[in-house]
Write a protein that holds these residues in place. Sequence first.
Motif, PDB file in Angstrom:
ATOM      1  N   GLU A 126     -11.484  -3.993  -3.632  1.00  0.00           N
ATOM      2  CA  GLU A 126     -11.017  -3.665  -2.822  1.00  0.00           C
ATOM      3  C   GLU A 126      -9.872  -3.968  -1.798  1.00  0.00           C
ATOM      4  O   GLU A 126      -9.261  -2.789  -1.238  1.00  0.00           O
ATOM      5  CB  GLU A 126     -11.653  -4.763  -1.351  1.00  0.00           C
ATOM      6  N   VAL A 127      -8.874  -4.192  -3.003  1.00  0.00           N
ATOM      7  CA  VAL A 127      -7.181  -4.613  -2.511  1.00  0.00           C
ATOM      8  C   VAL A 127      -7.528  -2.896  -2.281  1.00  0.00           C
ATOM      9  O   VAL A 127      -6.591  -2.213  -2.157  1.00  0.00           O
ATOM     10  CB  VAL A 127      -7.176  -5.315  -3.037  1.00  0.00           C
ATOM     11  N   GLY A 154      11.453 -16.204   0.792  1.00  0.00           N
ATOM     12  CA  GLY A 154      10.814 -16.612   1.484  1.00  0.00           C
ATOM     13  C   GLY A 154       8.952 -15.711   1.531  1.00  0.00           C
ATOM     14  O   GLY A 154       9.135 -14.158   1.065  1.00  0.00           O
ATOM     15  N   ILE A 155       7.745 -15.458   2.638  1.00  0.00           N
ATOM     16  CA  ILE A 155       6.429 -14.999   2.621  1.00  0.00           C
ATOM     17  C   ILE A 155       7.151 -13.726   2.583  1.00  0.00           C
ATOM     18  O   ILE A 155       6.434 -12.688   2.330  1.00  0.00           O
ATOM     19  CB  ILE A 155       5.576 -15.311   3.580  1.00  0.00           C
ATOM     20  N   LYS A 156       7.562 -13.180   3.315  1.00  0.00           N
ATOM     21  CA  LYS A 156       8.238 -11.965   3.414  1.00  0.00           C
ATOM     22  C   LYS A 156       8.494 -11.406   3.064  1.00  0.00           C
ATOM     23  O   LYS A 156       9.059  -9.777   3.019  1.00  0.00           O
ATOM     24  CB  LYS A 156       8.881 -11.599   5.524  1.00  0.00           C
ATOM     25  N   GLY A 157       8.861 -11.449   1.545  1.00  0.00           N
ATOM     26  CA  GLY A 157      10.114 -11.016   0.841  1.00  0.00           C
ATOM     27  C   GLY A 157       9.262 -10.508  -0.306  1.00  0.00           C
ATOM     28  O   GLY A 157       9.134  -9.839  -1.510  1.00  0.00           O
ATOM     29  N   LEU A 197       2.980  -0.397  -7.441  1.00  0.00           N
ATOM     30  CA  LEU A 197       3.007  -0.910  -6.310  1.00  0.00           C
ATOM     31  C   LEU A 197       1.783  -1.001  -5.451  1.00  0.00           C
ATOM     32  O   LEU A 197       1.525   0.850  -5.648  1.00  0.00           O
ATOM     33  CB  LEU A 197       4.715  -0.907  -5.421  1.00  0.00           C
ATOM     34  N   ILE A 198       1.311  -1.839  -4.785  1.00  0.00           N
ATOM     35  CA  ILE A 198      -0.119  -1.795  -4.330  1.00  0.00           C
ATOM     36  C   ILE A 198       0.695  -1.850  -2.905  1.00  0.00           C
ATOM     37  O   ILE A 198       0.967  -2.995  -2.227  1.00  0.00           O
ATOM     38  CB  ILE A 198      -0.850  -2.825  -4.978  1.00  0.00           C
ATOM     39  N   GLY A 199       0.192  -0.489  -1.567  1.00  0.00           N
ATOM     40  CA  GLY A 199       0.780  -0.751  -0.216  1.00  0.00           C
ATOM     41  C   GLY A 199       2.146  -0.894  -0.243  1.00  0.00           C
ATOM     42  O   GLY A 199       3.257  -0.360  -1.119  1.00  0.00           O
ATOM     43  N   ALA A 220      -0.027  -8.946   3.193  1.00  0.00           N
ATOM     44  CA  ALA A 220      -1.552  -8.791   3.743  1.00  0.00           C
ATOM     45  C   ALA A 220      -1.835  -7.810   2.797  1.00  0.00           C
ATOM     46  O   ALA A 220      -3.609  -8.190   2.802  1.00  0.00           O
ATOM     47  CB  ALA A 220      -0.151  -7.811   4.162  1.00  0.00           C
ATOM     48  N   ALA A 221      -2.169  -7.472   1.266  1.00  0.00           N
ATOM     49  CA  ALA A 221      -2.749  -6.785   0.847  1.00  0.00           C
ATOM     50  C   ALA A 221      -3.299  -7.695   0.158  1.00  0.00           C
ATOM     51  O   ALA A 221      -4.830  -7.798   0.121  1.00  0.00           O
ATOM     52  CB  ALA A 221      -1.615  -5.802  -0.147  1.00  0.00           C
TER      53      ALA A 221
END
Length: 580
Positions: free
Chosen positions: A135-136, A222-225, A271-273, A280-281
């Motif tokens: 799915e990813v 952090g998470i955003k990176g 890279l995925i996405g 998010a992915a």
Amino acid sequence: MQYRPPIRDIRFVIEKVLKAPEMWAVCPPLADLDMSLAGQLIDEAGKFATELLAPTNAAGDREGCRLVQGNVQTPTGFASVYREFVASGWPTLGCAQEHGGQGLPQLVHTAIYEMLLSANHAWSMYPGLLQGAYEVIAAHGSDALRQHYLPRLVSGEWLAAMALTEPQAGSDLAQVKTKARPLPDGSYELDGSKVFISGGDHDLTDNIVHLVLCRVNGAPEGIKGLSLMLVPKLLPDGGRNGIYCEALEEKMGIHGSATCSIRYEAAKGWLIGEPDQGMAAMFIMMNSARLHVAMQGLGHLEYARQTALRYAADRRQMNAPGRQYKAAGGDPIACHPAIRRMLMTIQARTDAVRVLAYQTAMILDEARHGPVSVREEAAARVAIFTPIVKTLLTEYAFQGTSDALQVLGGYGYVREYGIEQHLRDSRIAMIYEGTNEIQAIDLVQRKVLRDDGSALNALLESVLEDVKACPEGLAGIAYAVRRQVANAYLATTTIIVRAKADAEYPYRVADDYLRALGYVLLSWAWLRLARAAGEEADLTYGREKMGMVEFALDWLLPDSVAHWERVMNDQARLPEAPLA
């Protein structure tokens, strides 16, 4: 104790309780499926689980996995059973036809995995990650990645692993340190270490597709990176990638599942996405994995139910109180009140959580294949169901296998009857793919406070609508459900209001809030089981289910009171933890 697939109960939930064929009929991608075909698949999966897979369970637990010269060897028989699994086309069931799959609903896929997981939890871990990885990549992978990897994953030729955790980064993925450096050809070079990687290496397939959470050089903290990379064990040219299994964890249970410490050293990945959008992915795979973990709980609970019931029916000890006739050699222990209560608790929980797990899968099907007008609401409902179902099923599995061991007494504590292995194997499910405490925090913070309870209230309204449609003969259970819903409205409002003045409050009550909402869903499940039982042509089967529901109302639903009271007790505080 030999595992017997609960085909009758599975079909009863799918066809009579959830009425899934009616939903399939209005979803164009699923419209060609009927209960006859679904039933055939379930029957065949039951045969695979009992005839091929179950015989490898106890032996696989004793033998475990071995690391030989950097390569993992799974227990004897695991690889040959997997080849049969692939040859029979089982990996393709839930994948889209455009990618070589059969396009069947996740509900059928989920029902099949219940049986596989009952038969051998450890083995089922390997193919269990395929659906999420598929799915990813299907949703976020480039055209080149989809073309090269999806057909081989869908067929089961290759398997997948999810690499998130690092020694310092468990629940807090913001601490992930694995680095990725861009290369001139558009790929990346990864360096770092991951731990607790299920199926990170094994001998079931030549290639293993790792989905790795990492940080591209220069990314924010952090998470955003975080970014998500596809890192295969074998490169497209057939060469070995820089992926090394450094150790296998010595675990309490699931010995046949290879839990690996993996080192990525100049490993090539793609890279995925988008960069820095890895979470998010990855959440697509994590949510799929959480339903799979919930099904692990159901698999163990069903095995516990069968084992305890068969043993209690055969084992004779003393005469049960209140019986008119004294049996020579004593009565079956199933006649004794203490044992009856344990057996009925396992039964009532098994029946209810099967409804909830299958409903989660069915709503997931609606979110993907249903009319456009219902997809958004269905997706929001899945988000609420997932943490509750993951938590309830995994906790009830451990409690249920413990109770079953208690029913067997000393015989349960030895290997012969298998329940001690299921007790050990079931314990991990409360920890991985997000601990149950993390599930509770996720429910409160991301699913309730984020939208002021809007999605949850919509779910509660639909429960009440269903209650209104109940026949008069179910007035007692209908009243019980309405009381649970009323408590849910009050508790949710309380959390939303108090969170504004006390930021820690939602975290303090999150565990109780999740379990209390669990009783809303459990009572709703028992209501629907009772309604379907009342319509059942087999009167004996219907009476058994109705008796189970009555027991649940009298003996299990009262446990909800303590959870609701703790959520709404504004005087409850937690002292500071003592320092070592």
